[in-house]
Write a protein that holds these residues in place. Structure first.
Motif, PDB file in Angstrom:
ATOM      1  N   GLU A 187       0.813  -1.223   0.000  1.00 53.56           N
ATOM      2  CA  GLU A 187       0.000   0.000   0.000  1.00 53.56           C
ATOM      3  C   GLU A 187       0.845   1.271   0.000  1.00 53.56           C
ATOM      4  N   TYR A 188       2.050   1.206   0.563  1.00 58.18           N
ATOM      5  CA  TYR A 188       2.912   2.391   0.592  1.00 58.18           C
ATOM      6  C   TYR A 188       3.576   2.665  -0.757  1.00 58.18           C
ATOM      7  N   SER A 189       3.355   1.797  -1.734  1.00 54.77           N
ATOM      8  CA  SER A 189       3.786   2.100  -3.099  1.00 54.77           C
ATOM      9  C   SER A 189       3.115   3.360  -3.613  1.00 54.77           C
ATOM     10  N   LEU A 190       1.983   3.706  -3.021  1.00 54.57           N
ATOM     11  CA  LEU A 190       1.283   4.940  -3.388  1.00 54.57           C
ATOM     12  C   LEU A 190       2.196   6.149  -3.246  1.00 54.57           C
ATOM     13  N   PHE A 191       3.150   6.086  -2.312  1.00 50.01           N
ATOM     14  CA  PHE A 191       4.102   7.174  -2.101  1.00 50.01           C
ATOM     15  C   PHE A 191       5.503   6.835  -2.607  1.00 50.01           C
ATOM     16  N   ASN A 192       5.915   5.574  -2.505  1.00 47.38           N
ATOM     17  CA  ASN A 192       7.309   5.215  -2.773  1.00 47.38           C
ATOM     18  C   ASN A 192       7.585   4.905  -4.242  1.00 47.38           C
ATOM     19  N   ASN A 193       6.643   4.306  -4.924  1.00 45.70           N
ATOM     20  CA  ASN A 193       6.702   4.077  -6.377  1.00 45.70           C
ATOM     21  C   ASN A 193       5.356   3.542  -6.826  1.00 45.70           C
ATOM     22  N   ILE A 194       4.574   4.399  -7.452  1.00 47.60           N
ATOM     23  CA  ILE A 194       3.229   3.979  -7.853  1.00 47.60           C
ATOM     24  C   ILE A 194       3.271   2.841  -8.867  1.00 47.60           C
ATOM     25  N   GLY A 195       4.464   2.546  -9.412  1.00 51.03           N
ATOM     26  CA  GLY A 195       4.589   1.394 -10.289  1.00 51.03           C
ATOM     27  C   GLY A 195       4.285   0.096  -9.580  1.00 51.03           C
ATOM     28  N   GLY A 196       4.451   0.061  -8.257  1.00 49.99           N
ATOM     29  CA  GLY A 196       4.144  -1.145  -7.494  1.00 49.99           C
ATOM     30  C   GLY A 196       2.716  -1.216  -7.031  1.00 49.99           C
ATOM     31  N   LEU A 197       1.916  -0.176  -7.309  1.00 51.90           N
ATOM     32  CA  LEU A 197       0.536  -0.137  -6.831  1.00 51.90           C
ATOM     33  C   LEU A 197      -0.303  -1.277  -7.402  1.00 51.90           C
ATOM     34  N   GLY A 198      -0.013  -1.675  -8.638  1.00 53.23           N
ATOM     35  CA  GLY A 198      -0.767  -2.754  -9.264  1.00 53.23           C
ATOM     36  C   GLY A 198      -0.551  -4.110  -8.627  1.00 53.23           C
ATOM     37  N   ARG A 199       0.473  -4.241  -7.791  1.00 54.66           N
ATOM     38  CA  ARG A 199       0.761  -5.513  -7.128  1.00 54.66           C
ATOM     39  C   ARG A 199      -0.043  -5.697  -5.841  1.00 54.66           C
ATOM     40  N   VAL A 200      -0.732  -4.632  -5.387  1.00 59.33           N
ATOM     41  CA  VAL A 200      -1.549  -4.732  -4.181  1.00 59.33           C
ATOM     42  C   VAL A 200      -2.791  -5.569  -4.483  1.00 59.33           C
ATOM     43  N   GLU A 201      -3.078  -6.546  -3.631  1.00 58.08           N
ATOM     44  CA  GLU A 201      -4.151  -7.498  -3.930  1.00 58.08           C
ATOM     45  C   GLU A 201      -5.456  -7.189  -3.199  1.00 58.08           C
ATOM     46  N   ASP A 202      -5.408  -6.431  -2.111  1.00 55.45           N
ATOM     47  CA  ASP A 202      -6.612  -6.171  -1.321  1.00 55.45           C
ATOM     48  C   ASP A 202      -6.817  -4.677  -1.113  1.00 55.45           C
ATOM     49  N   HIS A 203      -8.034  -4.302  -0.722  1.00 53.78           N
ATOM     50  CA  HIS A 203      -8.265  -2.936  -0.266  1.00 53.78           C
ATOM     51  C   HIS A 203      -7.422  -2.696   0.986  1.00 53.78           C
ATOM     52  N   SER A 204      -6.971  -1.476   1.178  1.00 46.98           N
ATOM     53  CA  SER A 204      -6.167  -1.201   2.366  1.00 46.98           C
ATOM     54  C   SER A 204      -6.235   0.280   2.722  1.00 46.98           C
ATOM     55  N   ALA A 205      -5.972   0.549   3.996  1.00 47.26           N
ATOM     56  CA  ALA A 205      -5.864   1.912   4.504  1.00 47.26           C
ATOM     57  C   ALA A 205      -4.636   1.972   5.399  1.00 47.26           C
ATOM     58  N   PHE A 206      -3.962   3.123   5.431  1.00 46.87           N
ATOM     59  CA  PHE A 206      -2.712   3.193   6.172  1.00 46.87           C
ATOM     60  C   PHE A 206      -2.437   4.611   6.642  1.00 46.87           C
TER      61      PHE A 206
END
Length: 268
Positions: free
Chosen positions: A42-61
């Motif tokens: 979920e922190y790919s949202l800030f660190n590299n949005i290229g990894g965002l597609g690898r998130v499998e579930d809804h999440s909040a952080f």
């Protein structure tokens, strides 16, 4: 009076350096000295949005960072990722500083995984505020990707402020443009070794390296280093079921210690 003068001087000096376009967030990333380019959470949202597609579930952080024991240098950030059949959408907020100087970022992003490649694109509203000058805003575009070359090797790349957005039209000052590239080596399911380079167009290259090791189920140890300035980091993570608790300690060779704590919750 002397303490206030020193604090203002330090704030101004740090503000100049802080405007780097690097908005890394999360105890996992901090524990590896920011070497988190190829991670997919979920922190790919800030660190590299290229990894965002690898998130499998809804999440909040949410995350909190205190730099050098000075309350005026604190960082707070939060976000959420919504997973759909066509990709993952994310929204996040980041703030550094106080009333004297602050940086704020409202972030919207979308990422998708196509076979072994995950790609993401984001739109950011940046706001810089200096109490004696005023507030300036800019819209920045970012793009990133993570490719799984083999099951043991990943490559990642990311660029922030692709459109060279201007902060101040009168002076022509632009928001920082930052490019990153790095690799991950996964010799086993428990071990990740990361290395990457970060380049701000206005500053020297920054090299980062980090390691994460799962010692037992749900418990992780991390360490890492980075340059410009030299920074050593250590972190721990506890991930019971859908919860994630991460803590990191790092030491900046110029200014002192940094503490960061973050929490995340995933749900289907």
């Amino acid at each position: 009076m002397k303490q206030i003068t020193c604090l203002i001087t330090l704030l101004v000096c740090f503000a100049i350096q802080a405007q780097t376009g690097s908005f890394n967030l999360g105890g996992r990333s901090a524990g590896m000295a920011g070497a988190s380019l190829t991670l997919g959470d979920e922190y790919s949202l800030f660190n590299n949005i290229g990894g965002l597609g690898r998130v499998e579930d809804h999440s909040a952080f949410a995350a909190y960072q205190n730099r050098y024991g000075v309350s005026e240098f604190q960082v707070v950030g939060a976000g959420a990722v919504y997973s759909t059949g066509i990709g993952n959408a994310g929204v996040g907020f980041y703030k550094f500083g106080d009333d004297l100087y602050s940086e704020q970022r409202l972030h919207l992003a979308f990422g998708n995984k196509i076979q072994m490649v995950s790609l993401g694109v984001g739109l950011d509203l940046l706001q810089y505020n200096v109490s004696t000058v005023g507030t300036n805003r800019a819209m920045a575009i970012q793009f990133g990707g993570v490719a799984e070359i083999t099951p043991q090797l990943r490559f990642g790349a990311h660029i922030f402020n692709l459109n060279q957005a201007e902060i101040n039209s009168e002076t022509g000052e632009k928001a920082p443009t930052v490019m990153k590239a790095g690799i991950s080596f996964l010799p086993s399911e428990e071990l990740i070794i990361n290395a990457e380079v970060e380049k701000d167009l206005d500053f020297d290259e920054v090299f980062k390296a980090g390691i994460e090791y799962q010692i037992i189920e749900s418990v992780y140890l991390r360490t890492g280093i980075s340059t410009e300035p030299f920074l050593g980091a250590f972190g721990v993570g506890f991930h019971p079921k859908n919860l994630k608790f991460d803590y990191a300690f790092s030491n900046d060779s110029r200014l002192g210690s940094i503490h960061e704590i973050s929490v995340a919750y995933s749900f289907q």
